[in-house]
Design an enzyme around this catalytic site. Sequence first.
Site, PDB file in Angstrom:
ATOM      1  N   GLY A 198       0.812  -1.213  -0.023  1.00 37.18           N
ATOM      2  CA  GLY A 198      -0.005   0.062   0.126  1.00 37.18           C
ATOM      3  C   GLY A 198       0.891   1.192   0.046  1.00 37.18           C
ATOM      4  O   GLY A 198       0.360   2.357  -0.238  1.00 37.18           O
ATOM      5  N   GLU A 203       4.338  -6.333   1.716  1.00 35.24           N
ATOM      6  CA  GLU A 203       4.002  -6.625   0.324  1.00 35.24           C
ATOM      7  C   GLU A 203       3.961  -5.640  -0.616  1.00 35.24           C
ATOM      8  O   GLU A 203       2.821  -5.339  -1.264  1.00 35.24           O
ATOM      9  CB  GLU A 203       2.973  -7.370   0.431  1.00 35.24           C
ATOM     10  CG  GLU A 203       2.757  -8.744   1.020  1.00 35.24           C
ATOM     11  CD  GLU A 203       1.359  -9.312   1.077  1.00 35.24           C
ATOM     12  OE1 GLU A 203       1.092 -10.466   1.177  1.00 35.24           O
ATOM     13  OE2 GLU A 203       0.300  -8.468   1.057  1.00 35.24           O
ATOM     14  N   PRO A 204       5.076  -4.565  -0.716  1.00 32.51           N
ATOM     15  CA  PRO A 204       4.993  -3.509  -1.508  1.00 32.51           C
ATOM     16  C   PRO A 204       4.760  -3.906  -3.214  1.00 32.51           C
ATOM     17  O   PRO A 204       5.579  -4.986  -3.449  1.00 32.51           O
ATOM     18  CB  PRO A 204       6.081  -2.799  -1.369  1.00 32.51           C
ATOM     19  CG  PRO A 204       7.100  -3.672  -0.903  1.00 32.51           C
ATOM     20  CD  PRO A 204       6.432  -5.003  -0.201  1.00 32.51           C
ATOM     21  N   GLY A 205       3.975  -3.282  -3.774  1.00 29.77           N
ATOM     22  CA  GLY A 205       3.855  -3.275  -5.346  1.00 29.77           C
ATOM     23  C   GLY A 205       4.235  -2.099  -6.041  1.00 29.77           C
ATOM     24  O   GLY A 205       5.374  -1.943  -6.496  1.00 29.77           O
ATOM     25  N   ARG A 206       3.338  -1.324  -5.909  1.00 31.00           N
ATOM     26  CA  ARG A 206       3.395   0.061  -6.756  1.00 31.00           C
ATOM     27  C   ARG A 206       4.578   0.799  -6.372  1.00 31.00           C
ATOM     28  O   ARG A 206       5.321   1.460  -7.043  1.00 31.00           O
ATOM     29  CB  ARG A 206       2.270   0.836  -6.027  1.00 31.00           C
ATOM     30  CG  ARG A 206       1.941   2.172  -7.109  1.00 31.00           C
ATOM     31  CD  ARG A 206       1.147   3.028  -6.323  1.00 31.00           C
ATOM     32  NE  ARG A 206      -0.224   2.638  -5.885  1.00 31.00           N
ATOM     33  CZ  ARG A 206      -1.135   2.409  -6.363  1.00 31.00           C
ATOM     34  NH1 ARG A 206      -1.373   2.985  -7.835  1.00 31.00           N
ATOM     35  NH2 ARG A 206      -2.157   2.078  -6.247  1.00 31.00           N
ATOM     36  N   ARG A 239      -6.306   3.823 -15.326  1.00 30.91           N
ATOM     37  CA  ARG A 239      -6.488   4.370 -14.081  1.00 30.91           C
ATOM     38  C   ARG A 239      -7.166   5.676 -13.748  1.00 30.91           C
ATOM     39  O   ARG A 239      -7.874   5.918 -13.012  1.00 30.91           O
ATOM     40  CB  ARG A 239      -4.845   4.326 -13.524  1.00 30.91           C
ATOM     41  CG  ARG A 239      -4.314   3.005 -13.596  1.00 30.91           C
ATOM     42  CD  ARG A 239      -3.029   2.756 -12.738  1.00 30.91           C
ATOM     43  NE  ARG A 239      -3.245   3.081 -11.081  1.00 30.91           N
ATOM     44  CZ  ARG A 239      -3.369   4.296 -10.484  1.00 30.91           C
ATOM     45  NH1 ARG A 239      -2.850   5.337 -11.276  1.00 30.91           N
ATOM     46  NH2 ARG A 239      -3.391   4.507  -9.220  1.00 30.91           N
ATOM     47  N   CYS A 293     -13.835   5.033 -27.977  1.00 28.19           N
ATOM     48  CA  CYS A 293     -14.812   5.527 -27.952  1.00 28.19           C
ATOM     49  C   CYS A 293     -15.547   5.761 -27.090  1.00 28.19           C
ATOM     50  O   CYS A 293     -16.489   4.960 -26.621  1.00 28.19           O
ATOM     51  CB  CYS A 293     -15.524   4.425 -29.055  1.00 28.19           C
ATOM     52  SG  CYS A 293     -17.030   5.193 -30.034  1.00 28.19           S
ATOM     53  N   GLU A 294     -15.259   6.800 -26.275  1.00 32.39           N
ATOM     54  CA  GLU A 294     -15.291   6.863 -24.535  1.00 32.39           C
ATOM     55  C   GLU A 294     -15.138   8.087 -24.312  1.00 32.39           C
ATOM     56  O   GLU A 294     -14.048   8.467 -24.118  1.00 32.39           O
ATOM     57  CB  GLU A 294     -14.803   5.648 -24.025  1.00 32.39           C
ATOM     58  CG  GLU A 294     -15.301   5.741 -22.660  1.00 32.39           C
ATOM     59  CD  GLU A 294     -16.041   4.403 -22.053  1.00 32.39           C
ATOM     60  OE1 GLU A 294     -16.238   3.652 -23.049  1.00 32.39           O
ATOM     61  OE2 GLU A 294     -16.604   4.442 -21.102  1.00 32.39           O
ATOM     62  N   TYR A 350       0.507  -1.159 -12.252  1.00 36.96           N
ATOM     63  CA  TYR A 350      -0.966  -1.397 -12.696  1.00 36.96           C
ATOM     64  C   TYR A 350      -1.397  -0.591 -14.011  1.00 36.96           C
ATOM     65  O   TYR A 350      -2.447  -0.228 -14.127  1.00 36.96           O
ATOM     66  CB  TYR A 350      -1.840  -0.527 -11.544  1.00 36.96           C
ATOM     67  CG  TYR A 350      -1.412  -1.310  -9.966  1.00 36.96           C
ATOM     68  CD1 TYR A 350      -1.797  -2.589  -9.851  1.00 36.96           C
ATOM     69  CD2 TYR A 350      -0.935  -0.593  -8.991  1.00 36.96           C
ATOM     70  CE1 TYR A 350      -1.743  -3.364  -8.574  1.00 36.96           C
ATOM     71  CE2 TYR A 350      -0.778  -1.254  -7.841  1.00 36.96           C
ATOM     72  CZ  TYR A 350      -1.113  -2.513  -7.707  1.00 36.96           C
ATOM     73  OH  TYR A 350      -0.864  -3.051  -6.528  1.00 36.96           O
TER      74      TYR A 350
HETATM   75  N1  LLP Z   1      -0.778  -7.005  -0.905  1.00 36.17           N
HETATM   76  C1  LLP Z   1      -2.247  -7.308  -0.992  1.00 36.17           C
HETATM   77  C2  LLP Z   1      -3.029  -8.249  -0.277  1.00 36.17           C
HETATM   78  C3  LLP Z   1      -2.878  -6.385  -1.983  1.00 36.17           C
HETATM   79  O1  LLP Z   1      -4.190  -6.606  -2.213  1.00 36.17           O
HETATM   80  C4  LLP Z   1      -2.088  -5.253  -2.580  1.00 36.17           C
HETATM   81  C5  LLP Z   1      -2.836  -4.665  -3.777  1.00 36.17           C
HETATM   82  C6  LLP Z   1      -0.870  -5.222  -2.427  1.00 36.17           C
HETATM   83  C7  LLP Z   1      -0.422  -6.162  -1.396  1.00 36.17           C
HETATM   84  C8  LLP Z   1      -0.022  -4.251  -3.134  1.00 36.17           C
HETATM   85  O2  LLP Z   1      -0.322  -2.898  -2.857  1.00 36.17           O
HETATM   86  P1  LLP Z   1       0.478  -1.645  -3.395  1.00 36.17           P
HETATM   87  O3  LLP Z   1       1.765  -1.666  -2.523  1.00 36.17           O
HETATM   88  O4  LLP Z   1       0.793  -1.957  -4.792  1.00 36.17           O
HETATM   89  O5  LLP Z   1      -0.295  -0.527  -3.249  1.00 36.17           O
HETATM   90  N2  LLP Z   1      -5.427  -1.102  -9.491  1.00 36.17           N
HETATM   91  C9  LLP Z   1      -5.202  -0.467  -8.197  1.00 36.17           C
HETATM   92  C10 LLP Z   1      -4.486  -0.975  -7.095  1.00 36.17           C
HETATM   93  C11 LLP Z   1      -4.887  -2.142  -6.461  1.00 36.17           C
HETATM   94  C12 LLP Z   1      -4.223  -2.901  -5.383  1.00 36.17           C
HETATM   95  C13 LLP Z   1      -4.681  -4.199  -5.083  1.00 36.17           C
HETATM   96  N3  LLP Z   1      -4.024  -4.845  -4.152  1.00 36.17           N
HETATM   97  C14 LLP Z   1      -4.486   0.964  -8.915  1.00 36.17           C
HETATM   98  O6  LLP Z   1      -4.152   1.030  -9.984  1.00 36.17           O
HETATM   99  O7  LLP Z   1      -4.107   1.952  -8.090  1.00 36.17           O
END
Ligand code: LLP
Length: 427
Positions: free
Chosen positions: A238, A280-283, A320, A351-352, A380
């Site tokens: 997050g 669990e970082p993603g973004r 997004r 087309c939106e 994402y």
């Molecule tokens: N762990 C779990 C269980 C999650 O559900 C998520 C994201 C993450 C980790 C990683 O979150 P991050 O660090 O990336 O914020 N499509 C949306 C984001 C959806 C995130 C869903 N879960 C967007 O484009 O902003």
Amino acid sequence: MNTHFSFQGFDTVDLAKKYGTPLYVVSEDLIREKCRAVHESFLDLYPNTEAVYASKAFLTKAMCKIIESEGLGLDVVSGGELFIAKEADFPMGKVIFHGNNKSLEELEMAIDYGVGRIVVDFEEEVNLIEYLAKAKEKRVNCLFRITPAIEGKTHKYIMTGQKDSKFGIPLELDSLKALVESTLKSPWITLLGFHFHIGSQLFENHIYDGAIQTIGRLAKELKMDQGMELQELNVGGGFGIQYRGDEKTKSISFFTELIMESVTKVFGGFELPVPKIIIEPGRWIVGEAGITLYTIGAIKKIPGIRTYASIDGGFPDNPRPALYGAKYDALIANKVLEEKVDVATIAGKCCESGDILIWDLEVPTLDSGDILAVKNTGAYNYSMASHYNKIPKPGVLLLSAKEANIIVKRENYRDLIQNEEMPGHLK
Ligand code: LLP
């Protein structure tokens, strides 16, 4: 003097020419920098910690290799993500399998592959896992995902920790205690601990505090009632990034320092040992490592109203803005030194009417054929791309130290119909 926007030492106008647009461009070095920051500010500082990259943000086989070589684990949330990890020979013991509605087939796949942990998202899932584990005579490590009943300050669609959420097991103490009790007795499941994920694109670090206190209290009750030793606490991801403006993205330690302080205080206060902490970082890992290149085509000036500059992509490669009102920064890659004398709204080609990538961007005088570089599209975007209006998906170019490699080929029209079949009577 170079009048072109250079990204990680590569001339983006040349990249656009060579590989075509739209094009996702991702920097291996920037991803690795972030992974190293996770080591320096978290893994190396605190014993008994683990970091897994949330692969939903951006996943390809090449990305799995980068993440593996940086020593992080992988969070997957579907059979598809799990399959890609497997195809990349990612060490399955470092995979955490999430999902609020995993199918029996997906669970079976996860158990066959031997993933490190399955995160249980609803009560009955325990029975499914037990049934499969018993049939396969394989003991499975699990965490329970708990809904901490905490609202993160973010877009409604990416909040997950609030009470009214489709994710996680609700914090109803009695039923949760009963579930823990029965799971602890299972010969096929090892319950290692708990998981929570408050939401995505969060900027407040103290928000994790409340959830940690909740889990601490729960751990204390479970220890007293059932002698459960909480071995692991996964606090999710997050961590937000800045998409535009001058403000800088917060360092990972902005979040992890507070998380570790809070864990030490809360568990110490309850006289419980501090469990292994997993993030669990993603973004945060990949968001700033990517840009998207487009070519500007139609330029429409509506006198006294606005100028629309349309690009050769949009909603299908970046939903997004339409979904979350996300705001991006961008520049004209072939005119970086020119004065920004105009304002244009960057429109996608779908087309939106909602397909607007950026409202009111300050730009130099635009010409059809200009290259637009949109920043911070690493997370994402590729992973949420669609085929709306039957627009083929862009390719992904990975920039490494001295070379550029296509890691996902640009789709062509044939790809759009590869799964179609024609019933005999329509031939
Ligand atoms: N762990 C779990 C269980 C999650 O559900 C998520 C994201 C993450 C980790 C990683 O979150 P991050 O660090 O990336 O914020 N499509 C949306 C984001 C959806 C995130 C869903 N879960 C967007 O484009 O902003």
